[in-house]
Design a protein around this motif. Structure first.
Motif, PDB file in Angstrom:
ATOM      1  N   ASP A  32       4.644  -6.319  -0.327  1.00 36.88           N
ATOM      2  CA  ASP A  32       5.300  -8.173  -0.866  1.00 36.88           C
ATOM      3  C   ASP A  32       3.699  -9.190  -0.395  1.00 36.88           C
ATOM      4  O   ASP A  32       3.698 -10.237  -0.502  1.00 36.88           O
ATOM      5  CB  ASP A  32       5.992  -8.026   0.484  1.00 36.88           C
ATOM      6  CG  ASP A  32       5.177  -7.844   2.187  1.00 36.88           C
ATOM      7  OD1 ASP A  32       3.799  -8.007   2.160  1.00 36.88           O
ATOM      8  OD2 ASP A  32       5.988  -8.282   3.504  1.00 36.88           O
ATOM      9  N   GLY A  33       2.766  -8.285  -0.768  1.00 37.38           N
ATOM     10  CA  GLY A  33       1.229  -9.094  -1.161  1.00 37.38           C
ATOM     11  C   GLY A  33       1.106  -9.246  -0.403  1.00 37.38           C
ATOM     12  O   GLY A  33      -0.170 -10.056  -0.378  1.00 37.38           O
ATOM     13  N   THR A  34       1.072  -8.867   0.985  1.00 36.68           N
ATOM     14  CA  THR A  34       0.215  -9.442   2.522  1.00 36.68           C
ATOM     15  C   THR A  34      -0.951  -8.769   2.826  1.00 36.68           C
ATOM     16  O   THR A  34      -1.074  -8.067   4.230  1.00 36.68           O
ATOM     17  CB  THR A  34       1.582  -9.587   3.194  1.00 36.68           C
ATOM     18  OG1 THR A  34       1.640  -8.718   3.652  1.00 36.68           O
ATOM     19  CG2 THR A  34       2.605 -10.778   2.856  1.00 36.68           C
ATOM     20  N   ILE A  35      -0.309  -7.398   2.278  1.00 35.77           N
ATOM     21  CA  ILE A  35      -1.965  -6.394   3.023  1.00 35.77           C
ATOM     22  C   ILE A  35      -2.995  -6.604   2.601  1.00 35.77           C
ATOM     23  O   ILE A  35      -3.466  -7.739   2.165  1.00 35.77           O
ATOM     24  CB  ILE A  35      -2.012  -5.401   2.660  1.00 35.77           C
ATOM     25  CG1 ILE A  35      -2.566  -3.952   2.571  1.00 35.77           C
ATOM     26  CG2 ILE A  35      -2.425  -5.509   0.683  1.00 35.77           C
ATOM     27  CD1 ILE A  35      -2.534  -2.545   2.176  1.00 35.77           C
ATOM     28  N   ASP A  36      -3.412  -6.245   3.908  1.00 42.45           N
ATOM     29  CA  ASP A  36      -5.281  -7.017   4.245  1.00 42.45           C
ATOM     30  C   ASP A  36      -5.522  -5.880   3.621  1.00 42.45           C
ATOM     31  O   ASP A  36      -5.728  -4.476   3.772  1.00 42.45           O
ATOM     32  CB  ASP A  36      -5.709  -6.220   5.553  1.00 42.45           C
ATOM     33  CG  ASP A  36      -6.494  -7.034   6.685  1.00 42.45           C
ATOM     34  OD1 ASP A  36      -7.089  -6.828   5.655  1.00 42.45           O
ATOM     35  OD2 ASP A  36      -6.413  -7.122   7.814  1.00 42.45           O
ATOM     36  N   PHE A  37      -6.650  -6.421   2.382  1.00 40.68           N
ATOM     37  CA  PHE A  37      -7.748  -5.276   2.149  1.00 40.68           C
ATOM     38  C   PHE A  37      -8.510  -3.953   2.758  1.00 40.68           C
ATOM     39  O   PHE A  37      -8.695  -3.203   2.468  1.00 40.68           O
ATOM     40  CB  PHE A  37      -8.355  -5.748   0.515  1.00 40.68           C
ATOM     41  CG  PHE A  37      -7.121  -6.192  -0.535  1.00 40.68           C
ATOM     42  CD1 PHE A  37      -6.624  -5.717  -1.096  1.00 40.68           C
ATOM     43  CD2 PHE A  37      -7.691  -8.352  -0.736  1.00 40.68           C
ATOM     44  CE1 PHE A  37      -5.707  -6.343  -2.435  1.00 40.68           C
ATOM     45  CE2 PHE A  37      -6.890  -7.831  -1.600  1.00 40.68           C
ATOM     46  CZ  PHE A  37      -6.098  -7.515  -2.288  1.00 40.68           C
ATOM     47  N   SER A  38      -9.094  -5.230   4.028  1.00 34.72           N
ATOM     48  CA  SER A  38      -9.183  -3.843   4.948  1.00 34.72           C
ATOM     49  C   SER A  38      -8.559  -1.889   5.150  1.00 34.72           C
ATOM     50  O   SER A  38      -9.263  -2.105   5.763  1.00 34.72           O
ATOM     51  CB  SER A  38     -10.021  -4.665   6.097  1.00 34.72           C
ATOM     52  OG  SER A  38      -9.152  -4.823   6.850  1.00 34.72           O
ATOM     53  N   SER A  39      -7.233  -2.753   5.329  1.00 32.73           N
ATOM     54  CA  SER A  39      -6.405  -1.707   5.556  1.00 32.73           C
ATOM     55  C   SER A  39      -6.777  -0.586   4.541  1.00 32.73           C
ATOM     56  O   SER A  39      -6.549   0.102   4.612  1.00 32.73           O
ATOM     57  CB  SER A  39      -5.237  -2.074   5.358  1.00 32.73           C
ATOM     58  OG  SER A  39      -4.858  -2.711   7.334  1.00 32.73           O
ATOM     59  N   PHE A  40      -6.463  -1.861   3.440  1.00 31.27           N
ATOM     60  CA  PHE A  40      -6.552  -0.922   2.026  1.00 31.27           C
ATOM     61  C   PHE A  40      -7.392   0.972   2.143  1.00 31.27           C
ATOM     62  O   PHE A  40      -7.878   1.060   1.926  1.00 31.27           O
ATOM     63  CB  PHE A  40      -6.092  -1.395   0.965  1.00 31.27           C
ATOM     64  CG  PHE A  40      -6.065  -0.858  -0.241  1.00 31.27           C
ATOM     65  CD1 PHE A  40      -5.056  -0.131  -0.542  1.00 31.27           C
ATOM     66  CD2 PHE A  40      -7.407  -0.561  -1.412  1.00 31.27           C
ATOM     67  CE1 PHE A  40      -4.441   0.791  -2.314  1.00 31.27           C
ATOM     68  CE2 PHE A  40      -7.342   0.132  -2.411  1.00 31.27           C
ATOM     69  CZ  PHE A  40      -6.314   1.041  -2.313  1.00 31.27           C
ATOM     70  N   LYS A  41      -8.938  -0.440   2.164  1.00 32.39           N
ATOM     71  CA  LYS A  41      -9.967  -0.162   1.936  1.00 32.39           C
ATOM     72  C   LYS A  41      -9.926   1.754   3.457  1.00 32.39           C
ATOM     73  O   LYS A  41     -10.542   2.906   2.624  1.00 32.39           O
ATOM     74  CB  LYS A  41     -11.368  -0.926   2.328  1.00 32.39           C
ATOM     75  CG  LYS A  41     -11.021  -1.392   0.916  1.00 32.39           C
ATOM     76  CD  LYS A  41     -12.173  -2.355   1.523  1.00 32.39           C
ATOM     77  CE  LYS A  41     -13.625  -1.775   1.868  1.00 32.39           C
ATOM     78  NZ  LYS A  41     -15.075  -3.503   1.324  1.00 32.39           N
ATOM     79  N   ARG A  42      -9.941   1.405   4.276  1.00 28.56           N
ATOM     80  CA  ARG A  42      -9.885   2.265   6.104  1.00 28.56           C
ATOM     81  C   ARG A  42      -8.969   3.915   4.879  1.00 28.56           C
ATOM     82  O   ARG A  42      -9.335   5.077   4.987  1.00 28.56           O
ATOM     83  CB  ARG A  42      -8.648   1.655   7.031  1.00 28.56           C
ATOM     84  CG  ARG A  42      -8.943   2.600   7.817  1.00 28.56           C
ATOM     85  CD  ARG A  42      -8.741   2.314   9.380  1.00 28.56           C
ATOM     86  NE  ARG A  42      -9.727   0.454   9.324  1.00 28.56           N
ATOM     87  CZ  ARG A  42      -8.664   0.138   9.947  1.00 28.56           C
ATOM     88  NH1 ARG A  42      -6.828  -0.124   9.759  1.00 28.56           N
ATOM     89  NH2 ARG A  42      -8.809  -1.540   9.979  1.00 28.56           N
ATOM     90  N   TRP A  43      -7.425   3.300   4.350  1.00 25.02           N
ATOM     91  CA  TRP A  43      -6.806   4.154   4.353  1.00 25.02           C
ATOM     92  C   TRP A  43      -7.628   4.889   2.598  1.00 25.02           C
ATOM     93  O   TRP A  43      -6.983   5.994   2.864  1.00 25.02           O
ATOM     94  CB  TRP A  43      -4.762   4.223   3.566  1.00 25.02           C
ATOM     95  CG  TRP A  43      -4.370   4.516   2.323  1.00 25.02           C
ATOM     96  CD1 TRP A  43      -3.582   5.511   2.882  1.00 25.02           C
ATOM     97  CD2 TRP A  43      -4.654   4.604   1.254  1.00 25.02           C
ATOM     98  NE1 TRP A  43      -3.563   6.211   2.020  1.00 25.02           N
ATOM     99  CE2 TRP A  43      -3.883   5.462   1.096  1.00 25.02           C
ATOM    100  CE3 TRP A  43      -5.245   4.307  -0.129  1.00 25.02           C
ATOM    101  CZ2 TRP A  43      -3.593   5.970  -0.602  1.00 25.02           C
ATOM    102  CZ3 TRP A  43      -5.160   4.488  -1.458  1.00 25.02           C
ATOM    103  CH2 TRP A  43      -4.255   5.558  -1.349  1.00 25.02           C
ATOM    104  N   LEU A  44      -8.055   4.175   1.988  1.00 23.86           N
ATOM    105  CA  LEU A  44      -8.896   4.895   0.869  1.00 23.86           C
ATOM    106  C   LEU A  44      -9.642   6.441   1.092  1.00 23.86           C
ATOM    107  O   LEU A  44      -9.798   7.105   0.804  1.00 23.86           O
ATOM    108  CB  LEU A  44      -9.328   4.212  -0.157  1.00 23.86           C
ATOM    109  CG  LEU A  44      -9.772   4.257  -0.878  1.00 23.86           C
ATOM    110  CD1 LEU A  44      -8.492   4.439  -2.537  1.00 23.86           C
ATOM    111  CD2 LEU A  44     -10.486   3.173  -2.127  1.00 23.86           C
TER     112      LEU A  44
END
Ligand code: HMH
Length: 221
Positions: A32-44
């Motif tokens: 839904d496009g609401t992701i916080d990019f810091s979460s994505f970076k943590r996942w990465l």
């Protein structure tokens, strides 16, 4: 008991947990496009560590396929999976550079450590082929189903994340997961009752660990 199509039966039986793993709030926030990019970076960063551990695990499944399977195409399917991990590791390095995630400094979070320890336990030679190939199928399928939601027509996935979503959510990876599912179903048809229970427990454990991994990526645990 009837033993054909075990995977479909298990997914139905454990649908709540399966759906928690494959439609997790982390994935829905990408969708839904609401992701916080810091979460994505943590996942990465965390997933890079996971994938490095996933390579020897997949190799151990390949070894068991070559020894135990009566169908030589099993080995070819698993080898395809193993080979694609080489490209995946390169992708993680590139992506991490793009997002300024220093991979050399990443420390495995608790949930990731638990997951990696679980993979290690599955690499023991005494673990049956049916059990470990069930784990391989489950691990890959959770990612396939999850990321495919982010590619659906009405999804609002941020363009920066499309490449990641296509890596696991695309039809090609879906085809690979279906090949794995056929292998697992065939293997389980011939399995003993004891092995069948071990495989089901392993499937459930993968779902729990995947949920914990998503929770960690969002910033919990
Ligand atoms: C945590 N599960 C996790 N990471 C992955 N890369 C996959 C599954 C699929 O390969």
């Amino acid at each position: 008991v009837k033993k054909d199509g075990m995977i479909d039966r298990w997914v139905k039986k454990h649908l709540l947990l399966y759906t928690e793993a494959t439609s997790h709030p982390f994935i829905l926030s990408i969708r839904d496009g609401t992701i916080d990019f810091s979460s994505f970076k943590r996942w990465l960063g965390q997933d890079y560590i996971f994938v490095r551990e996933f390579v020897p695990f997949t190799a151990s499944v390949l070894l068991k396929a070559s020894k135990n399977s009566d169908d030589s195409s099993d080995m070819e399917v698993i080898l395809r999976g193993l080979a694609s991990l080489s490209d995946e590791i390169s992708w993680f390095k590139q992506e991490a550079a793009k997002w300024d995630v220093p991979l050399s400094d990443v420390i495995a979070h608790k949930s990731n450590q638990n997951y990696c320890r679980f993979l290690e336990s599955l690499m023991l030679p005494e673990l049956e082929y049916c059990v470990v190939v069930t784990a391989l199928w489950a691990i890959e399928t959770v990612y396939q189903e999850s990321f495919s939601h982010c590619l659906e027509d009405d999804s609002k996935t941020p363009p920066e994340l499309l490449e990641a979503c296509k890596r696991w959510g695309s039809e090609g990876f879906g085809e690979f997961c279906r090949s794995l599912q056929k292998i697992v179903n065939r293997c389980l048809e011939k399995a003993s009752d004891e092995e069948l229970i071990k495989a089901e427990v392993t499937f459930l454990r993968v779902l729990e660990l995947e949920i914990e991994f998503w929770n960690m990526s969002r910033g919990g645990g």
